[in-house]
Write a protein that holds these residues in place. Structure first.
Motif, PDB file in Angstrom:
ATOM      1  N   ALA A  69       0.837  -1.209   0.000  1.00 43.13           N
ATOM      2  CA  ALA A  69       0.000   0.000   0.000  1.00 43.13           C
ATOM      3  C   ALA A  69       0.864   1.249   0.000  1.00 43.13           C
ATOM      4  CB  ALA A  69      -0.939  -0.008   1.211  1.00 43.13           C
ATOM      5  N   HIS A  70       1.978   1.202   0.698  1.00 42.83           N
ATOM      6  CA  HIS A  70       2.891   2.346   0.739  1.00 42.83           C
ATOM      7  C   HIS A  70       3.459   2.637  -0.646  1.00 42.83           C
ATOM      8  CE1 HIS A  70       5.932   5.102   2.350  1.00 42.83           C
ATOM      9  NE2 HIS A  70       6.778   4.505   1.539  1.00 42.83           N
ATOM     10  N   PHE A  71       3.977   1.615  -1.297  1.00 46.40           N
ATOM     11  CA  PHE A  71       4.617   1.825  -2.597  1.00 46.40           C
ATOM     12  C   PHE A  71       3.613   2.107  -3.713  1.00 46.40           C
ATOM     13  CE2 PHE A  71       8.392   0.358  -0.448  1.00 46.40           C
ATOM     14  CZ  PHE A  71       9.357   1.175  -1.005  1.00 46.40           C
ATOM     15  N   SER A  72       2.367   1.679  -3.521  1.00 44.20           N
ATOM     16  CA  SER A  72       1.343   2.000  -4.527  1.00 44.20           C
ATOM     17  C   SER A  72       0.810   3.420  -4.312  1.00 44.20           C
ATOM     18  CB  SER A  72       0.188   1.003  -4.447  1.00 44.20           C
ATOM     19  OG  SER A  72      -0.589   1.232  -3.276  1.00 44.20           O
ATOM     20  N   GLY A  73       1.151   4.023  -3.163  1.00 40.72           N
ATOM     21  CA  GLY A  73       0.681   5.374  -2.864  1.00 40.72           C
ATOM     22  C   GLY A  73      -0.692   5.410  -2.226  1.00 40.72           C
ATOM     23  N   LYS A  74      -1.258   4.249  -1.964  1.00 39.27           N
ATOM     24  CA  LYS A  74      -2.609   4.194  -1.395  1.00 39.27           C
ATOM     25  C   LYS A  74      -2.640   4.500   0.096  1.00 39.27           C
ATOM     26  CE  LYS A  74      -4.303   0.917  -4.809  1.00 39.27           C
ATOM     27  NZ  LYS A  74      -4.753  -0.447  -5.039  1.00 39.27           N
ATOM     28  N   HIS A  75      -1.608   4.094   0.810  1.00 35.58           N
ATOM     29  CA  HIS A  75      -1.536   4.353   2.259  1.00 35.58           C
ATOM     30  C   HIS A  75      -0.069   4.479   2.656  1.00 35.58           C
ATOM     31  CE1 HIS A  75      -1.854   3.731   6.617  1.00 35.58           C
ATOM     32  NE2 HIS A  75      -3.055   4.237   6.470  1.00 35.58           N
ATOM     33  N   LYS A  76       0.387   5.693   2.800  1.00 35.70           N
ATOM     34  CA  LYS A  76       1.795   5.953   3.130  1.00 35.70           C
ATOM     35  C   LYS A  76       2.045   5.736   4.621  1.00 35.70           C
ATOM     36  CE  LYS A  76       3.620   7.325  -0.793  1.00 35.70           C
ATOM     37  NZ  LYS A  76       4.761   6.667  -1.371  1.00 35.70           N
ATOM     38  N   MET A  77       3.267   5.375   4.928  1.00 40.43           N
ATOM     39  CA  MET A  77       3.691   5.245   6.321  1.00 40.43           C
ATOM     40  C   MET A  77       4.979   6.038   6.503  1.00 40.43           C
ATOM     41  SD  MET A  77       5.126   1.325   6.489  1.00 40.43           S
ATOM     42  CE  MET A  77       4.533   0.520   5.007  1.00 40.43           C
ATOM     43  N   ALA A  78       5.318   6.298   7.735  1.00 41.80           N
ATOM     44  CA  ALA A  78       6.549   7.022   8.043  1.00 41.80           C
ATOM     45  C   ALA A  78       7.754   6.217   7.554  1.00 41.80           C
ATOM     46  CB  ALA A  78       6.649   7.263   9.547  1.00 41.80           C
ATOM     47  N   ASN A  79       8.797   6.922   7.151  1.00 36.82           N
ATOM     48  CA  ASN A  79      10.003   6.242   6.672  1.00 36.82           C
ATOM     49  C   ASN A  79      10.622   5.351   7.744  1.00 36.82           C
ATOM     50  OD1 ASN A  79       9.894   7.244   4.075  1.00 36.82           O
ATOM     51  ND2 ASN A  79      11.136   9.028   4.539  1.00 36.82           N
ATOM     52  N   THR A  80      10.544   5.765   9.004  1.00 37.72           N
ATOM     53  CA  THR A  80      11.105   4.923  10.066  1.00 37.72           C
ATOM     54  C   THR A  80      10.311   3.627  10.195  1.00 37.72           C
ATOM     55  OG1 THR A  80       9.823   6.155  11.710  1.00 37.72           O
ATOM     56  CG2 THR A  80      12.109   6.805  11.420  1.00 37.72           C
ATOM     57  N   THR A  81       8.994   3.720  10.038  1.00 39.26           N
ATOM     58  CA  THR A  81       8.155   2.520  10.099  1.00 39.26           C
ATOM     59  C   THR A  81       8.470   1.612   8.921  1.00 39.26           C
ATOM     60  OG1 THR A  81       6.396   3.718  11.226  1.00 39.26           O
ATOM     61  CG2 THR A  81       5.767   1.677  10.123  1.00 39.26           C
ATOM     62  N   LEU A  82       8.573   2.197   7.735  1.00 39.70           N
ATOM     63  CA  LEU A  82       8.923   1.415   6.553  1.00 39.70           C
ATOM     64  C   LEU A  82      10.254   0.701   6.763  1.00 39.70           C
ATOM     65  CD1 LEU A  82       8.445   0.543   3.602  1.00 39.70           C
ATOM     66  CD2 LEU A  82       9.603   2.664   2.916  1.00 39.70           C
TER      67      LEU A  82
END
Length: 137
Positions: A69-82
């Motif tokens: 979801a993060h990489f598709s742009g649908k639901h971003k997360m913090a870089n530290t979480t990623l």
């Protein structure tokens, strides 16, 4: 007096030291992230009949959905979480870790520790993601 770190936190810290730079480099290349996810899915498929690692499956599948979801742009997360999630997935996939996986359940104990430590650290973002995901159905 300082609070002593749990064994899971210590293993997570060691995993960061050991794999941190590699995971950071992977996180900047979507194609490498896709390769990582594919490898994790393949490993999970080969292990899903192993009842001793069932505790790993749910957090890992949530991590996979979050990364997609993060990489598709649908639901971003913090870089530290990623970074933490990718670290957990990389550690799970890596044949070289603190307790080798070929030792059966004991070999997955450190994988479980890292995955559950990351899960606990990013629990708020996981909850946000799961809430968001429920609205997408």
């Amino acid at each position: 007096m300082g609070k002593e770190k749990s064994k899971s936190a210590k293993i997570l810290d060691r995993a960061k030291e050991f794999y941190g730079e590699k995971v950071e480099a992977i996180s900047r290349q979507e194609s490498k992230v896709k390769e990582l996810l594919s490898g994790v899915v393949n490993k999970l498929s080969s292990l899903k009949t192993n009842s001793r690692i069932q505790k790993l499956i749910e957090p890992i599948t949530i991590f996979i959905r979050m990364v997609k979801a993060h990489f598709s742009g649908k639901h971003k997360m913090a870089n530290t979480t990623l970074g933490l999630i990718l670290l957990a997935l990389f550690y799970f996939l890596s044949p070289i870790d603190f307790i080798p996986d070929f030792l059966g359940f004991f070999g997955f104990a450190d994988d479980l520790s890292v995955i559950l430590a990351v899960y606990a650290k990013v629990k708020d973002e996981i909850d946000d993601f799961l809430d968001w995901e429920r609205t997408q159905l």
